[in-house]
Design a protein around this motif. Sequence first.
Motif, PDB file in Angstrom:
ATOM      1  N   VAL A  58       0.924  -0.767  -0.042  1.00 51.91           N
ATOM      2  CA  VAL A  58       0.228   0.250  -0.164  1.00 51.91           C
ATOM      3  C   VAL A  58       0.787   1.367   0.187  1.00 51.91           C
ATOM      4  O   VAL A  58       1.888   0.884   0.825  1.00 51.91           O
ATOM      5  N   VAL A  59       0.280   2.068  -0.695  1.00 55.77           N
ATOM      6  CA  VAL A  59       1.628   3.204  -0.841  1.00 55.77           C
ATOM      7  C   VAL A  59       0.448   4.257  -1.541  1.00 55.77           C
ATOM      8  O   VAL A  59      -0.798   4.633  -1.277  1.00 55.77           O
ATOM      9  N   ALA A  60       0.859   5.500   0.089  1.00 56.43           N
ATOM     10  CA  ALA A  60      -0.420   6.332   0.432  1.00 56.43           C
ATOM     11  C   ALA A  60       1.186   7.655  -0.467  1.00 56.43           C
ATOM     12  O   ALA A  60       0.992   8.415   0.947  1.00 56.43           O
ATOM     13  N   LYS A  61      -0.563   8.764  -0.466  1.00 53.06           N
ATOM     14  CA  LYS A  61       0.205  10.001  -0.950  1.00 53.06           C
ATOM     15  C   LYS A  61      -0.767  10.979   0.895  1.00 53.06           C
ATOM     16  O   LYS A  61      -0.914  11.129   1.310  1.00 53.06           O
ATOM     17  N   ALA A  62       0.416  11.749   1.216  1.00 50.90           N
ATOM     18  CA  ALA A  62       0.291  12.432   2.745  1.00 50.90           C
ATOM     19  C   ALA A  62       1.026  14.016   2.575  1.00 50.90           C
ATOM     20  O   ALA A  62       1.216  14.382   1.349  1.00 50.90           O
ATOM     21  N   LEU A  63      -0.467  14.842   2.910  1.00 57.81           N
ATOM     22  CA  LEU A  63      -0.615  16.031   2.749  1.00 57.81           C
ATOM     23  C   LEU A  63       0.517  16.836   4.308  1.00 57.81           C
ATOM     24  O   LEU A  63       0.893  18.131   3.164  1.00 57.81           O
ATOM     25  N   SER A  64       0.955  16.415   4.874  1.00 59.43           N
ATOM     26  CA  SER A  64       1.151  17.284   5.957  1.00 59.43           C
ATOM     27  C   SER A  64       2.330  15.351   6.825  1.00 59.43           C
ATOM     28  O   SER A  64       2.514  14.456   6.485  1.00 59.43           O
ATOM     29  N   GLU A  65       3.679  16.473   7.378  1.00 63.30           N
ATOM     30  CA  GLU A  65       4.243  15.483   8.002  1.00 63.30           C
ATOM     31  C   GLU A  65       3.493  13.973   9.102  1.00 63.30           C
ATOM     32  O   GLU A  65       3.384  12.890   9.077  1.00 63.30           O
ATOM     33  N   LEU A  66       2.349  15.154   9.889  1.00 62.21           N
ATOM     34  CA  LEU A  66       1.370  14.252  10.686  1.00 62.21           C
ATOM     35  C   LEU A  66       0.537  13.170   9.848  1.00 62.21           C
ATOM     36  O   LEU A  66       0.008  12.715  10.725  1.00 62.21           O
ATOM     37  N   HIS A  67      -0.046  13.395   8.705  1.00 64.12           N
ATOM     38  CA  HIS A  67      -0.956  12.719   8.049  1.00 64.12           C
ATOM     39  C   HIS A  67       0.089  11.547   7.783  1.00 64.12           C
ATOM     40  O   HIS A  67      -0.067  10.131   7.969  1.00 64.12           O
ATOM     41  N   GLY A  68       1.512  11.895   6.964  1.00 65.49           N
ATOM     42  CA  GLY A  68       2.375  10.838   6.948  1.00 65.49           C
ATOM     43  C   GLY A  68       2.907  10.105   8.075  1.00 65.49           C
ATOM     44  O   GLY A  68       2.816   8.805   8.249  1.00 65.49           O
ATOM     45  N   LYS A  69       2.896  10.695   9.223  1.00 67.98           N
ATOM     46  CA  LYS A  69       3.367   9.389  10.727  1.00 67.98           C
ATOM     47  C   LYS A  69       2.201   8.428  10.906  1.00 67.98           C
ATOM     48  O   LYS A  69       2.431   7.866  11.884  1.00 67.98           O
ATOM     49  N   VAL A  70       0.743   9.473  10.927  1.00 69.80           N
ATOM     50  CA  VAL A  70      -0.434   8.676  10.737  1.00 69.80           C
ATOM     51  C   VAL A  70      -0.601   6.716  10.253  1.00 69.80           C
ATOM     52  O   VAL A  70      -0.621   6.282  10.934  1.00 69.80           O
TER      53      VAL A  70
END
Length: 141
Positions: free
Chosen positions: A97-109
Amino acid sequence: MIEKQYAVIGLGRFGSSLSRELVKLGYEVLGIDINEERVHEMSQVLTHTVVADCTEEEVLRSLGIRNFDCVVVAIGNDMQASILTAIVLKDAGVTKVVAKALSELHGKVLQKIGVDRVIYPERDMGIRVAHQLVSPNLLDY
Ligand code: ATP
């Protein structure tokens, strides 16, 4: 060699460009979006397209999502939808699963959920362009 099968969830600018390129490279791509218009725009380009809310576990399971080699979550602005979709995909047993994040926090989750690769399109593109500017002979890919 068996070709890899990709699914791209979210056909905004990022998801549509990514899925278009995968098709150009010769891969089969299932494109899914909750927005009928976006799905319609991509229906002639992608191998298969479906209008669906990917936060619903049953919907993804009925599409046989676990059989895809790689699923990309290209939903960004709706962080809740992005996170819920990623959880459903990992629970369903999707290998990559590859996912796009818009912020560091989003990416961490996303990482904590078990997403295999988190991408930050704007940040990553900024880095890539900076490298290209200082080394114009660098290949574009
Ligand atoms: P981009 O920055 O790639 O242009 P965008 O600005 O259109 O994207 P995003 O919020 O990142 O907006 O959404 C990308 C796509 O994901 C949209 O086309 C949206 O309809 C779709 N989407 C949002 N929620 C869901 C969901 N629950 N299931 C499926 N698709 C969804």
